[in-house]
Write an enzyme that holds these catalytic residues in place. Sequence first.
Site, PDB file in Angstrom:
ATOM      1  N   HIS A 169      -5.374  -2.924  -2.834  1.00 14.45           N
ATOM      2  CA  HIS A 169      -5.023  -1.943  -3.869  1.00 14.45           C
ATOM      3  C   HIS A 169      -4.931  -2.539  -5.266  1.00 14.45           C
ATOM      4  O   HIS A 169      -4.729  -1.813  -6.232  1.00 14.45           O
ATOM      5  CB  HIS A 169      -3.698  -1.253  -3.515  1.00 14.45           C
TER       6      HIS A 169
ATOM      7  N   SER B 113       0.794  -1.222   0.000  1.00 19.13           N
ATOM      8  CA  SER B 113       0.000   0.000   0.000  1.00 19.13           C
ATOM      9  C   SER B 113       0.829   1.275   0.000  1.00 19.13           C
ATOM     10  O   SER B 113       0.352   2.312  -0.451  1.00 19.13           O
ATOM     11  CB  SER B 113      -0.955  -0.012   1.185  1.00 19.13           C
TER      12      SER B 113
ATOM     13  N   LYS C 163     -11.768   1.303  -1.987  1.00 19.47           N
ATOM     14  CA  LYS C 163     -10.699   1.904  -2.790  1.00 19.47           C
ATOM     15  C   LYS C 163     -11.145   1.947  -4.252  1.00 19.47           C
ATOM     16  O   LYS C 163     -11.989   2.774  -4.580  1.00 19.47           O
ATOM     17  CB  LYS C 163      -9.410   1.160  -2.522  1.00 19.47           C
TER      18      LYS C 163
HETATM   19  C1  LIG Z   1      -6.860   0.195   3.193  1.00 20.09           C
HETATM   20  C2  LIG Z   1      -6.308  -1.160   3.460  1.00 20.09           C
HETATM   21  C3  LIG Z   1      -6.952  -2.042   4.321  1.00 20.09           C
HETATM   22  C4  LIG Z   1      -8.106  -1.601   5.160  1.00 20.09           C
HETATM   23  O1  LIG Z   1      -9.282  -1.577   4.445  1.00 20.09           O
HETATM   24  P1  LIG Z   1     -10.471  -0.667   5.000  1.00 20.09           P
HETATM   25  O2  LIG Z   1     -11.664  -1.170   4.292  1.00 20.09           O
HETATM   26  O3  LIG Z   1     -10.096   0.732   4.659  1.00 20.09           O
HETATM   27  O4  LIG Z   1     -10.527  -0.904   6.485  1.00 20.09           O
HETATM   28  C5  LIG Z   1      -6.476  -3.318   4.440  1.00 20.09           C
HETATM   29  N1  LIG Z   1      -5.377  -3.718   3.758  1.00 20.09           N
HETATM   30  C6  LIG Z   1      -4.699  -2.888   2.946  1.00 20.09           C
HETATM   31  C7  LIG Z   1      -3.491  -3.385   2.224  1.00 20.09           C
HETATM   32  C8  LIG Z   1      -5.136  -1.577   2.781  1.00 20.09           C
HETATM   33  O5  LIG Z   1      -4.462  -0.740   2.003  1.00 20.09           O
END
Ligand SMILES: *Cc1c(COP(=O)(O)O)cnc(C)c1O
Length: 388
Positions: free
Chosen positions: A206, A178, A238
Amino acid sequence: MLKDTLAARLGKIAQAGLLRCRRVLESPQGPTVRLADRTLLNFCSNDYLSLAAHPRVVEALRRGAERWGAGSGASHLVCGHTVAHHALEEELASFTGRERALLFSTGYMANLGVISALAGRGDAVYEDRLNHASLLDGGLLSGTRFQRYAHADVSALNEKLAEHRGGQALIVTDGVFSMDGDLAPLGPLAAAARERGAWLMVDDAHGFGVLGKHGGGSAEYFGLGSKDIPVLVGTLGKALGAFGAFVAGDGELIDYLIQKARSYIYTTALPPAVAAATRESLRLLGEESWRRDRLHDLIHRFRAGAESLGIPLLPSVTPIQPILLGDNRRAVAAGEWLLQKGFWISAIRPPTVPEGTARLRLTLSAAHEDAHLDALLAALAECPELRP
Ligand SMILES: *Cc1c(COP(=O)(O)O)cnc(C)c1O
């Protein structure tokens, strides 16, 4: 007093250049956003396909609210699991080519719940050193022998696995890292897991929606199926522009998580309208594949432009394009300078990234125009903190 002790602690955080603060957004997500009465070009969102404010997604949310109301009223196991949730789970299973899928309220909760359900005392969890905080927290919560291996280093992992004795081994990795934007070596990781009888879990927060011809994520990008990656986590906040997360896999995995994942059992289900909006996003992934093509075109153009300016990039084929600065204050100063010029790019510091690797985490979205990118490159060329 609590107040005094915390004020002293906050002072120390600030002295180290690590104080985090929020900025209050005055518009929906998009390539341009409003902040403090200014219009800024947004290069820090995870809304990679620009679906968060897509009219069809918004309309699905509105209709969903009319049909279902605002809240789900209970957890999935009590009386909060609606037709909207169920249909989304079936569509996610079919989209990812898995038998079943299970919705979680957030990705953070999915990761805590899955890891601590699949591994317990006597087992061992092996995680990439740069895994997302939620995966590391899941490993700690599981109470297993929890070990981190060097980033993307399958031979380092194999050395650890060779010493594994008794209990189940669970290998856990981000699909796309990330803060770096690079991909995990999923093929070799799947082979290592197969050879040692370990289970592989991939968090594709991602990659999902962005990578692969159909947006199936890093698994599709590498041509890997459910035999290779039996535990696949994706998030919906995302690239899908909505909210929530899911786990996809065989029916037994899903049935087991329904029994054992505490962050699934003991929480209120997502609002059904959000599930309805996410179904529309999933449809758009298929119907508007130009969004992915456009995004990848922008990624290539950005990298070519940055390279010709001598801006050092990390090896990333994803919309996450970090610019490494190292020093915390330099990263913050670069972010502030760019903000003054009208570009919003977040500065990321430890402990989110390792000590000495503070960076600007620049992200691209399908809705960025060529002119936005050209303006960004011109500003980066002038940024004092980025001069060699
Ligand atoms: C953003 C993210 C999460 C968390 O997801 P949310 O739905 O925002 O709680 C988990 N793993 C990774 C790699 C992330 O980038």
